[in-house]
Design a protein around this motif. Structure first.
Motif, PDB file in Angstrom:
ATOM      1  N   GLY A  45       0.871  -1.369  -0.380  1.00 37.09           N
ATOM      2  CA  GLY A  45       0.065   0.025  -0.462  1.00 37.09           C
ATOM      3  C   GLY A  45       0.802   1.384   0.116  1.00 37.09           C
ATOM      4  N   ALA A  46       0.173   2.429   0.311  1.00 40.27           N
ATOM      5  CA  ALA A  46       1.249   3.757   0.221  1.00 40.27           C
ATOM      6  C   ALA A  46       1.888   3.262   1.554  1.00 40.27           C
ATOM      7  N   GLY A  47       3.398   3.690   0.839  1.00 38.71           N
ATOM      8  CA  GLY A  47       3.931   3.298   2.384  1.00 38.71           C
ATOM      9  C   GLY A  47       4.127   2.141   3.264  1.00 38.71           C
ATOM     10  N   SER A  48       4.023   1.249   2.507  1.00 35.71           N
ATOM     11  CA  SER A  48       3.924   0.355   3.360  1.00 35.71           C
ATOM     12  C   SER A  48       3.961  -0.720   2.420  1.00 35.71           C
ATOM     13  N   THR A  94       8.751   2.265  -1.354  1.00 37.11           N
ATOM     14  CA  THR A  94       9.504   1.288  -0.928  1.00 37.11           C
ATOM     15  C   THR A  94       9.050   0.891   0.118  1.00 37.11           C
ATOM     16  N   GLY A  95       7.904   1.979   1.635  1.00 34.62           N
ATOM     17  CA  GLY A  95       7.346   1.008   2.672  1.00 34.62           C
ATOM     18  C   GLY A  95       8.416   1.804   3.668  1.00 34.62           C
ATOM     19  N   TRP A  96       9.492   2.727   3.107  1.00 39.38           N
ATOM     20  CA  TRP A  96       8.960   3.549   4.551  1.00 39.38           C
ATOM     21  C   TRP A  96       7.920   4.473   5.211  1.00 39.38           C
ATOM     22  N   GLY A  97       6.868   4.840   4.924  1.00 38.42           N
ATOM     23  CA  GLY A  97       5.684   5.369   5.056  1.00 38.42           C
ATOM     24  C   GLY A  97       5.210   6.614   4.077  1.00 38.42           C
ATOM     25  N   ILE A  98       4.367   7.047   4.759  1.00 35.87           N
ATOM     26  CA  ILE A  98       3.909   8.342   4.119  1.00 35.87           C
ATOM     27  C   ILE A  98       4.716   9.908   4.790  1.00 35.87           C
ATOM     28  N   TYR A 133       3.349   6.663   9.811  1.00 32.03           N
ATOM     29  CA  TYR A 133       3.988   5.623   9.962  1.00 32.03           C
ATOM     30  C   TYR A 133       5.023   4.530   9.927  1.00 32.03           C
ATOM     31  N   GLN A 134       6.288   5.609  10.376  1.00 32.59           N
ATOM     32  CA  GLN A 134       7.879   5.001   9.276  1.00 32.59           C
ATOM     33  C   GLN A 134       7.769   3.173  10.360  1.00 32.59           C
ATOM     34  N   PRO A 135       8.374   2.341   9.813  1.00 31.55           N
ATOM     35  CA  PRO A 135       8.310   1.512  10.341  1.00 31.55           C
ATOM     36  C   PRO A 135       9.287   0.872  11.461  1.00 31.55           C
ATOM     37  N   TYR A 136       8.998   0.453  12.215  1.00 28.32           N
ATOM     38  CA  TYR A 136       9.633  -0.097  13.824  1.00 28.32           C
ATOM     39  C   TYR A 136      10.341  -1.379  13.650  1.00 28.32           C
ATOM     40  N   GLY A 137      11.455  -1.665  14.671  1.00 30.18           N
ATOM     41  CA  GLY A 137      11.464  -2.713  14.371  1.00 30.18           C
ATOM     42  C   GLY A 137      11.211  -3.576  15.687  1.00 30.18           C
ATOM     43  N   PHE A 138      12.864  -4.482  16.010  1.00 32.59           N
ATOM     44  CA  PHE A 138      11.745  -5.263  17.533  1.00 32.59           C
ATOM     45  C   PHE A 138      12.507  -5.589  17.881  1.00 32.59           C
ATOM     46  N   GLN A 139      13.828  -4.610  18.037  1.00 27.82           N
ATOM     47  CA  GLN A 139      14.901  -4.467  18.831  1.00 27.82           C
ATOM     48  C   GLN A 139      14.466  -4.046  20.066  1.00 27.82           C
ATOM     49  N   THR A 140      14.911  -4.195  21.267  1.00 26.35           N
ATOM     50  CA  THR A 140      14.102  -3.332  23.039  1.00 26.35           C
ATOM     51  C   THR A 140      15.010  -2.133  22.986  1.00 26.35           C
ATOM     52  N   GLU A 141      16.132  -2.123  21.570  1.00 26.20           N
ATOM     53  CA  GLU A 141      16.342  -0.506  22.100  1.00 26.20           C
ATOM     54  C   GLU A 141      15.914   1.120  21.440  1.00 26.20           C
ATOM     55  N   ILE A 162      21.757  17.407   8.173  1.00 21.20           N
ATOM     56  CA  ILE A 162      20.444  17.050   9.112  1.00 21.20           C
ATOM     57  C   ILE A 162      21.157  17.754  10.144  1.00 21.20           C
ATOM     58  N   VAL A 163      20.083  18.632  10.790  1.00 19.08           N
ATOM     59  CA  VAL A 163      20.005  19.880  11.642  1.00 19.08           C
ATOM     60  C   VAL A 163      19.584  19.472  12.823  1.00 19.08           C
ATOM     61  N   SER A 164      18.635  18.412  12.906  1.00 17.31           N
ATOM     62  CA  SER A 164      17.365  18.258  13.606  1.00 17.31           C
ATOM     63  C   SER A 164      16.550  17.249  13.332  1.00 17.31           C
ATOM     64  N   ILE A 165      16.261  16.282  14.434  1.00 13.50           N
ATOM     65  CA  ILE A 165      15.241  15.211  13.839  1.00 13.50           C
ATOM     66  C   ILE A 165      13.969  14.580  15.302  1.00 13.50           C
ATOM     67  N   ASN A 166      13.349  15.356  15.520  1.00 15.30           N
ATOM     68  CA  ASN A 166      12.227  15.228  16.007  1.00 15.30           C
ATOM     69  C   ASN A 166      10.925  13.850  15.330  1.00 15.30           C
ATOM     70  N   GLU A 167      11.101  13.056  17.086  1.00 15.96           N
ATOM     71  CA  GLU A 167       9.842  11.951  17.133  1.00 15.96           C
ATOM     72  C   GLU A 167       8.600  11.562  17.925  1.00 15.96           C
ATOM     73  N   SER A 168       7.550  11.502  16.893  1.00 18.36           N
ATOM     74  CA  SER A 168       6.647  11.427  18.086  1.00 18.36           C
ATOM     75  C   SER A 168       6.222   9.833  17.760  1.00 18.36           C
ATOM     76  N   PHE A 169       4.858   9.226  17.863  1.00 12.45           N
ATOM     77  CA  PHE A 169       4.410   8.420  17.570  1.00 12.45           C
ATOM     78  C   PHE A 169       3.886   8.480  16.350  1.00 12.45           C
ATOM     79  N   LYS A 170       4.402   7.485  15.305  1.00 12.10           N
ATOM     80  CA  LYS A 170       4.328   7.110  14.235  1.00 12.10           C
ATOM     81  C   LYS A 170       4.614   8.320  13.547  1.00 12.10           C
ATOM     82  N   ASN A 171       4.789   9.111  13.932  1.00 14.02           N
ATOM     83  CA  ASN A 171       5.386  10.417  13.504  1.00 14.02           C
ATOM     84  C   ASN A 171       6.936  10.720  13.993  1.00 14.02           C
ATOM     85  N   ILE A 172       7.725  11.054  12.151  1.00 16.41           N
ATOM     86  CA  ILE A 172       8.366  11.302  12.220  1.00 16.41           C
ATOM     87  C   ILE A 172       9.081  12.391  11.594  1.00 16.41           C
TER      88      ILE A 172
END
Length: 338
Positions: free
Chosen positions: A15-18, A268-272, A289-297, A321-331
């Motif tokens: 699908g789009a982004g997935s 390529t599935g990296w999200g919207i 909706y970026q992809p999340y991994g299995f690692q605990t880190e 890159i000067v900044s990266i900001n993350e929130s739940f299912k958004n980056i």
């Protein structure tokens, strides 16, 4: 089953982004990634003396994948049955052309033909680590590569069982992984559209290409592990730039390059993704909706954004890159050339 048939039957649900891979094992979030960029990053790491770390990364990744995605009933199958199942899965998505594994007491032998990464750069420690990680979980015992014979076309790995206790990998778990990677259906460009428009091509060798450069379909946890390890991430933009300058014309207009980047992220599935140029000339890239991994880190998309930084060097070599900001299912990441 070939990749084209998997797409037609919905085994690879795109699908789009997935991209959701539902072939044989449990559902996982895949991405399509440049084999050249990954291979050359591995090559740079090994040239700098990080062979051991490269092997550990691929083994850790496969520990998590097999533990979470391959049911115990499948793992417990005899090797003569398990080997062709594994071959079918990996040839189906073009990761190799042939695969065989056999085990006798405390020795396991893996043989491959035209395996990914090695077929581009030759000898490396990434692939021996990968197969070791698989065998660790299947055999429920730590193993070590006792013999490695690699050419670009054929490889043979001999693994020896160690007389040590086996500790299963600690991961997020499949339920949390599914929750984080869930996303609504979006209208927008998806992998099938990339094939229709011929931006990407699926060739007779069952591999995907972007303007004659090979791509691989791969579960995304690997890139979080690489990002968290942080080995030579500052080399990634130049690797990325050297890759993209060979496939994107210099005279292509700035907005066309940015639009292509947005579409590539969708395909390529990296999200919207959304990309904007700010009044000060900064480039802002937002991904939902970026992809999340299995690692605990902590999940980290630093490797991806370093690749995007290299892509933006097609516009201006000063972009950083000067900044990266993350929130739940958004980056979102901001890149500046000032």
């Amino acid at each position: 089953m070939r990749l084209s048939e998997s797409l037609r039957r919905g085994i690879m649900k795109v699908g789009a982004g997935s991209i959701l891979n539902r072939f044989k094992a449990k559902i996982r979030r895949d991405v399509i990634f440049s084999e050249d960029i990954l291979a050359n990053y591995i090559l740079e790491c090994e040239k700098a003396g990080y062979e051991k770390e490269v092997e550990e990364i691929s083994a850790e990744w496969m520990n998590m994948i097999i533990e979470n995605l391959f049911p115990h009933t499948v793992r417990k199958l005899p090797m003569p049955i398990l080997s062709p199942i594994a071959k079918k899965i990996w040839t189906n998505i073009g990761l190799l052309d042939d695969f065989h594994v056999r085990k006798d007491k405390d020795i396991a032998v893996v043989e491959t033909k035209n395996e990914c990464i090695t077929r581009l750069i030759g000898k490396n420690r990434f692939m021996p680590g990968l197969f070791c990680g698989i065998l660790n979980v299947i055999c429920e015992a730590p193993m070590v590569a006792a013999e490695v014979n690699q050419t670009k076309t054929r490889c043979k790995y001999v693994y020896k069982l160690l007389d040590e206790p086996w500790d299963p990998p600690v991961t997020k778990g499949k339920d949390k992984y599914n929750y984080l990677n869930s996303m609504p259906d979006y209208r927008g460009l998806a992998l099938k559209d990339a094939f229709k428009s011929k931006i990407l091509k699926l060739k007779s060798n069952n591999r995907v290409y972007f303007r004659e450069k090979p791509l691989i379909i791969i579960e995304n946890t690997l890139f979080h592990i690489i990002s968290n390890r942080g080995i030579l991430l500052d080399t990634v933009p130049s690797i990325s730039f050297n890759y993209f300058r060979e496939v994107i014309k210099i005279e292509t207009k700035k907005w066309e390059k940015l639009n292509l980047l947005k579409n590539i992220l969708h395909f390529t599935g990296w999200g919207i993704a959304k990309i904007a140029i700010k009044a000060n000339g900064n480039v802002l890239i937002k991904i939902k909706y970026q992809p999340y991994g299995f690692q605990t880190e902590k999940d980290s998309w630093n490797f991806l954004f370093k690749i995007i930084e290299g892509y933006l060097h097609l516009l201006d070599k000063r972009f950083r890159i000067v900044s990266i900001n993350e929130s739940f299912k958004n980056i979102e990441a901001t890149f500046s050339s000032n």
